[in-house]
Design an enzyme around this catalytic site. Structure first.
Site, short mmCIF file in Angstrom:
data_model
loop_
_atom_site.label_atom_id
_atom_site.label_comp_id
_atom_site.label_asym_id
_atom_site.label_seq_id
_atom_site.Cartn_x
_atom_site.Cartn_y
_atom_site.Cartn_z
CD GLU A 167 5.27 4.39 5.22
OE1 GLU A 167 6.32 3.78 4.98
OE2 GLU A 167 4.41 3.98 6.02
CD GLU A 280 -1.14 3.31 7.75
OE1 GLU A 280 -0.23 2.87 8.47
OE2 GLU A 280 -1.01 3.43 6.51
O1 9MR Z 1 0.52 -3.86 9.19
C1 9MR Z 1 1.31 -4.10 8.05
C2 9MR Z 1 2.19 -5.32 8.25
O2 9MR Z 1 1.39 -6.48 8.39
C3 9MR Z 1 3.14 -5.50 7.07
O3 9MR Z 1 4.05 -6.54 7.35
C4 9MR Z 1 3.90 -4.19 6.80
C5 9MR Z 1 4.72 -4.32 5.51
O4 9MR Z 1 3.91 -4.50 4.38
O5 9MR Z 1 2.98 -3.12 6.64
C6 9MR Z 1 2.18 -2.89 7.76
O6 9MR Z 1 1.33 -1.77 7.54
C7 9MR Z 1 2.00 -0.53 7.34
C8 9MR Z 1 1.21 0.24 6.29
O7 9MR Z 1 1.09 -0.53 5.12
C9 9MR Z 1 1.89 1.57 6.00
N1 9MR Z 1 2.11 2.35 7.19
C10 9MR Z 1 2.75 1.65 8.30
C11 9MR Z 1 2.01 0.35 8.61
C12 9MR Z 1 2.64 -0.35 9.81
O8 9MR Z 1 3.94 -0.72 9.52
#
Ligand code: 9MR
Length: 371
Positions: A167, A280
């Site tokens: 990102e 994802e």
């Molecule tokens: O699913 C993840 C959530 O549990 C965490 O709180 C968050 C922050 O670390 O990240 C979420 O996963 C993200 C992923 O790492 C990157 N792309 C977006 C995902 C959803 O927010």
């Protein structure tokens, strides 16, 4: 904390698309299928076509909730930890690493002959609290690179694919090259990101290295598509060792999807010589009413629409869902429904039964051209 998916499509429902999708979806959902215990799994359906199917896992339920553990093993041939390899949990105190949960997941993958994706080494959203001042100082780039080397080196030889950088593109921030407004990027630009890929290659020469990002699927996301394409081009032309582009695929049921626009985008990424994986997938139902059958049908129809286009592109090598069951999804906190009902965003319901989305994925694999 609500995640900023800034340029997700505007909230208006595209009425005609909606009605068409809903009636087609309901028609297919009416053929309700009993859960057959010996039904071919998603990874078997994928592998028949030379593709792979994986899922994100969370170590909490994975090691304490048998039906969840079994559901992962039944369908996936690849796993990726939801949070366990991120910087904050792996280095909670200064330069002291703790890989307890990440190691457990890596061992689980090995014990069950599953492939492992690593997520993620460089991400503006997840540095530990102790880095707060360092990140903004002249040492910012060094501390990020050191972390990437250490993390990827720790798992050397065990991770098939790393999301090295996650990102990094945010056109709305108005920074050069559309990079996100984050001190290491502000100071080092694309050269710094190329350095992250070099560091990753040195730390684990066998791992495939990915750039991972979101919001490139819908009509309104053209600015992000252009920015990401030009970023990937620049990374390649600087000789960064990048193997693939991870398309997150956090979809929204009923958002307007133009298959020609998406086809073209995928082929432009492929022309850069990159592999593509959807990393994802989930389908938010925030725009739909409460009726469960209708929600499931529209989510499945949207999944089908998207995956048919995705799998038509020969550079696409597989699909990972961001969870297996509606019981556990970031969307419940990150993008809650106004009525607070549980989103029906993943292949299995809260009790681990297959939903129409599961069948939409299975059938998309069946229709996919062979690799
Ligand atoms: O699913 C993840 C959530 O549990 C965490 O709180 C968050 C922050 O670390 O990240 C979420 O996963 C993200 C992923 O790492 C990157 N792309 C977006 C995902 C959803 O927010």
């Amino acid at each position: 904390m609500r995640k900023n998916y800034g340029d997700w499509p505007a909230k208006s429902i595209y009425r005609r698309t909606f009605l068409l999708a809903a009636s087609a979806a309901l028609a297919s959902a009416q053929v309700s299928r009993a859960d057959e215990p010996n039904e071919t799994s998603l990874s078997q359906r994928a592998e028949k076509k030379g593709l792979s199917f994986g899922t994100q896992v969370n170590s909490g339920p994975l090691f304490s909730l048998k039906p969840y553990h079994d559901a992962v093993l039944r369908d996936a041939s690849m796993i990726v930890p939801e949070n366990e390899m991120k910087w904050r949990p792996t280095q909670p105190t200064e330069r002291q690493s703790n890989y307890f949960n990440a190691d457990r997941i890596a061992r689980f993958a090995e014990d069950n002959a599953l492939l492992l994706r690593g997520h993620t080494a460089v991400w503006h959203q997840n540095p530990p609290v102790w880095t707060k001042d360092i990140i903004t100082s002249d040492e910012g780039q060094t501390v990020v690179l050191d972390h990437a080397r250490e993390l990827i080196g720790h798992f050397r030889g065990r991770v098939m694919e790393w999301d090295v950088v996650n990102e990094a593109i945010a056109p709305e921030d108005g920074m050069p090259d559309n990079l996100r407004n984050w001190p290491p990027y502000n100071k080092g630009g694309i050269d710094f990101i190329a350095d992250c890929f070099h560091a990753a290659r040195e730390a684990d020469p066998k791992a495939n290295l990915y750039y991972n990002d979101y919001s490139v699927y819908y009509q309104s996301q053209g600015r992000r598509r252009d920015a990401i394409l030009s970023f990937l081009e620049k990374l390649k032309s600087r000789g960064a060792p990048i193997d693939g582009f991870g398309i997150q695929s956090h979809l929204i049921a009923n958002a307007e999807f133009d298959e020609n626009v998406y086809r073209r985008f995928l082929s432009q990424v492929a022309d850069l010589g990159l592999k593509i994986r959807a990393t994802e997938l989930d389908v938010s139902d925030v725009r739909l009413g409460p009726d469960i059958d209708l929600r499931d049908a529209i989510v499945a129809a949207h999944t089908k629409l998207y995956l048919d286009v995705l799998f038509d592109e020969p550079a696409v090598i597989g699909l990972v869902t961001w969870g297996m069951t509606d019981r556990f999804s970031w969307l419940h906190e990150g993008w809650p429904r106004k009525d607070r009902l549980t989103q029906r965003c993943l292949p299995l319901d809260e009790n681990f039964a297959k939903k129409p989305m599961w069948y939409a994925i299975a059938e998309a694999f069946d229709r996919a051209p062979s690799r």
